[in-house]
Design an enzyme around this catalytic site. Structure first.
Site, PDB file in Angstrom:
ATOM      1  NE  ARG A 121      -2.363  -1.687   3.579  1.00 38.88           N
ATOM      2  CZ  ARG A 121      -2.318  -2.316   4.099  1.00 38.88           C
ATOM      3  NH1 ARG A 121      -2.495  -3.690   3.882  1.00 38.88           N
ATOM      4  NH2 ARG A 121      -1.493  -2.744   5.531  1.00 38.88           N
ATOM      5  NE  ARG A 122       4.748   0.907   3.812  1.00 37.67           N
ATOM      6  CZ  ARG A 122       5.823  -0.259   5.052  1.00 37.67           C
ATOM      7  NH1 ARG A 122       7.525   0.229   4.641  1.00 37.67           N
ATOM      8  NH2 ARG A 122       5.914  -0.510   5.863  1.00 37.67           N
TER       9      ARG A 122
ATOM     10  CB  CYS B 137      -0.513  21.636 -11.790  1.00 35.04           C
ATOM     11  SG  CYS B 137      -0.694  23.672 -11.845  1.00 35.04           S
TER      12      CYS B 137
ATOM     13  NE  ARG C 160       0.004  23.076  -7.531  1.00 37.26           N
ATOM     14  CZ  ARG C 160       0.222  24.223  -8.153  1.00 37.26           C
ATOM     15  NH1 ARG C 160      -1.003  24.906  -7.816  1.00 37.26           N
ATOM     16  NH2 ARG C 160       0.924  24.929  -9.188  1.00 37.26           N
ATOM     17  CB  SER C 161      -3.936  23.847 -10.033  1.00 38.29           C
ATOM     18  OG  SER C 161      -4.933  25.367  -9.912  1.00 38.29           O
TER      19      SER C 161
ATOM     20  CE1 TYR D 251      -6.825  31.191 -14.521  1.00 34.55           C
ATOM     21  CE2 TYR D 251      -6.855  29.098 -15.807  1.00 34.55           C
ATOM     22  CZ  TYR D 251      -6.458  30.766 -15.397  1.00 34.55           C
ATOM     23  OH  TYR D 251      -4.970  30.377 -13.561  1.00 34.55           O
TER      24      TYR D 251
END
Length: 276
Positions: A137-138, A157, A177-178, A220
């Site tokens: 699980r690593r 990102c 993250r974005s 945007y």
């Protein structure tokens, strides 16, 4: 309608109808003319793609499949951080005069780390574990290295992939993250779907599910009219993904190892401005 089109439509409608605008805040991204690039966003979107059933590429507009492959191989195979090693020009705005994007993306995957089994980089560690420790699980990669962020032209990102074997099936989670929904969402989905297929084949496994976790999913301001017009289009059936089944070495794949059969997206002539 392809599953990718259905998910994209749901995400974009949710963002446009229920999202939060950042027009009341100072933002870092700028348009080419220097105007602040504001967004409307939703936090914490999770999408699931069953790769065993369908290849998740948009038909509402073309996603440039081979160019996606080029960037994927540049990062995961070549582990390069120099645009001179890349066919396309999508990274040109972030490269310095030598072509480097700093200690980002491929650079991080290529750094070797010490393990009991020997020194390996992150990609080779994944390949090793999928063959020798499939119950682990690593099995993951992470390129969001805080020690090197100040030397990256752009913070990653899509920063982490977690691989998990269930029976004879390889599933994966892509953490992001974005996400620029119009310009980059399906681009990333296509790339990491191909990566799961690649990792599965060379490990003697079957590709299963790609789970895409997006922290900040945004559209945007200058993209909103384009997205609204896209959502009015009729989606088409998903194409068939074909991969060279003779390849058993991850580093032997080339851009010509992959193709799509029956990919017939809607025509799309609009220019998509990119915020920097």
């Amino acid at each position: 309608m392809s599953r990718a089109d259905e998910i994209f439509r749901q995400n974009c409608r949710d963002i446009l109808e229920h999202g939060v605008w950042d027009t009341d805040r100072e933002v870092r991204p700028r348009w080419e003319d220097g105007t602040p690039a504001h967004t409307v966003k939703k936090f914490g979107i999770v999408n699931r793609y069953n790769l065993a059933e369908e290849f998740p590429i948009l038909t509402l507009r073309r996603t440039y499949f081979k160019t996606c492959i080029d960037e994927l191989l540049w990062i995961w195979q070549m582990k390069s951080n120099n645009i001179h090693d890349l066919r396309g020009h999508i990274w040109d705005s972030w490269a310095d005069e030598s072509g480097s994007i700093g200690k980002a993306y491929g650079y991080q995957l290529g750094v070797k780390h010490h393990y009991p089994e020997g020194d390996m980089d992150q990609v080779d560690r994944v390949l090793y574990d999928l063959k020798h420790n499939p119950a682990s699980r690593r099995i993951l990669t992470n390129i969001y290295n805080f020690a090197d962020l100040h030397e990256m032209a752009l913070y990653p990102c899509a920063y982490s992939m977690t691989f998990n074997v269930s029976g004879n099936t390889l599933n994966a989670i892509l953490n992001q993250r974005s996400q620029d929904m119009l310009a980059a969402n399906n681009w990333n989905v296509v790339q990491y779907s191909v990566l799961v297929h690649m990792m599965a084949q060379v490990s003697g496994l079957q590709a299963g599910e790609l789970v895409h976790v997006i922290a900040d999913a945004h559209i945007y301001d200058r993209h909103v009219p384009i997205v609204e017009r896209m959502l009015e289009r009729e989606a088409r059936p998903a194409p068939k993904f074909v991969m060279d089944e003779t390849v058993t070495d991850f580093y032997a794949f080339t851009r010509d190892s992959f193709r799509l059969e029956g990919y017939d997206p809607q025509p799309f002539e609009e220019k998509i401005p990119v915020a920097i």
